[in-house]
Design a protein around this motif. Structure first.
Motif, short mmCIF file in Angstrom:
data_model
loop_
_atom_site.label_atom_id
_atom_site.label_comp_id
_atom_site.label_asym_id
_atom_site.label_seq_id
_atom_site.Cartn_x
_atom_site.Cartn_y
_atom_site.Cartn_z
N THR A 89 -3.07 0.23 -4.09
CA THR A 89 -2.69 -1.04 -3.47
C THR A 89 -2.33 -2.07 -4.53
O THR A 89 -2.67 -1.94 -5.70
CB THR A 89 -3.85 -1.60 -2.61
OG1 THR A 89 -5.00 -1.76 -3.45
CG2 THR A 89 -4.18 -0.67 -1.46
N SER A 148 -4.85 -2.16 4.50
CA SER A 148 -5.42 -0.86 4.84
C SER A 148 -4.54 -0.16 5.87
O SER A 148 -3.66 -0.78 6.49
CB SER A 148 -6.84 -1.02 5.38
OG SER A 148 -6.84 -1.76 6.58
N ARG A 149 -4.81 1.13 6.05
CA ARG A 149 -4.14 1.92 7.08
C ARG A 149 -5.19 2.38 8.10
O ARG A 149 -6.35 2.57 7.74
CB ARG A 149 -3.48 3.17 6.48
CG ARG A 149 -2.38 2.90 5.48
CD ARG A 149 -1.84 4.22 4.96
NE ARG A 149 -0.78 4.04 3.98
CZ ARG A 149 0.50 3.94 4.28
NH1 ARG A 149 0.90 4.01 5.54
NH2 ARG A 149 1.40 3.79 3.33
N ASP A 150 -4.77 2.60 9.32
CA ASP A 150 -5.70 3.18 10.29
C ASP A 150 -5.74 4.70 10.09
O ASP A 150 -4.89 5.27 9.42
CB ASP A 150 -5.29 2.82 11.72
CG ASP A 150 -3.98 3.47 12.14
OD1 ASP A 150 -3.78 3.64 13.36
OD2 ASP A 150 -3.16 3.79 11.26
N ALA A 209 -3.77 5.74 0.16
CA ALA A 209 -4.29 4.43 0.61
C ALA A 209 -5.12 3.71 -0.44
O ALA A 209 -5.38 2.52 -0.31
CB ALA A 209 -5.10 4.61 1.89
N ASN A 210 -5.54 4.41 -1.48
CA ASN A 210 -6.30 3.73 -2.51
C ASN A 210 -5.38 3.11 -3.57
O ASN A 210 -5.85 2.54 -4.55
CB ASN A 210 -7.28 4.68 -3.18
CG ASN A 210 -6.59 5.85 -3.85
OD1 ASN A 210 -5.41 6.08 -3.61
ND2 ASN A 210 -7.29 6.59 -4.67
N ILE A 228 0.85 -1.19 0.00
CA ILE A 228 0.00 0.00 0.00
C ILE A 228 0.88 1.24 0.00
O ILE A 228 1.86 1.33 0.73
CB ILE A 228 -0.96 -0.01 1.22
CG1 ILE A 228 -1.96 1.13 1.14
CG2 ILE A 228 -0.18 0.02 2.54
CD1 ILE A 228 -3.13 0.98 2.14
N THR A 248 -7.23 -7.94 2.37
CA THR A 248 -7.37 -6.51 2.21
C THR A 248 -6.31 -5.79 3.03
O THR A 248 -6.19 -6.05 4.25
CB THR A 248 -8.75 -6.02 2.66
OG1 THR A 248 -9.77 -6.71 1.93
CG2 THR A 248 -8.90 -4.52 2.41
#
Length: 128
Positions: free
Chosen positions: A58, A71-73, A55-56, A51, A69
């Motif tokens: 990937t 993702s980031r917090d 964040a989009n 990533i 999946t």
């Protein structure tokens, strides 16, 4: 200098789920490209997912598409790998890696030699 720490591994039955976390308690990962890699016994380490700062943006290896999946917090301190419908062939040591996103082109960066910082890894075992 990052000190990446992975958590969330364990033993799960086929079809089950795990959520892996990657963080450095002393740093935000906001401006880093972060990747997840895995190494099965007797096999070479392979890229699973990566990533970018955006964040989009990937990447997923074909074998995990639709099941995993990344993702980031919201605080950008951690990167997660949600793994669903796990299969025995997903077994291995999962490691996260990072490299600061600075003057990086738009091509694929999800390969082992791209990254500068590595965690110790967490074991994932999928078995009945």
């Amino acid at each position: 200098q990052l000190h990446l720490v992975e958590s969330g591994g364990g033993l799960v039955q086929p079809g089950g789920s795990l959520r892996l976390s990657c963080e450095d308690p002393g740093h935000t990962l906001d401006y880093y490209i972060v990747g997840w890699f895995r190494q099965a016994p007797g096999k070479e380490r392979e890229a699973v997912s990566c990533i970018r700062h955006e964040a989009n943006s990937t990447f997923y290896v074909d074998s995990v598409k639709g099941r995993f999946t990344i993702s980031r917090d919201d605080a950008k301190t951690s990167v997660f790998l949600q793994m669903n419908n796990l299969k025995p062939e997903d077994t291995g040591v999962y490691s996260c890696a990072a490299r600061i996103q600075w003057q990086i082109g738009s091509g694929n960066v999800c390969y082992e030699s791209f990254f500068d910082y590595w965690g110790q890894g967490t074991q994932v075992t999928v078995s009945s």
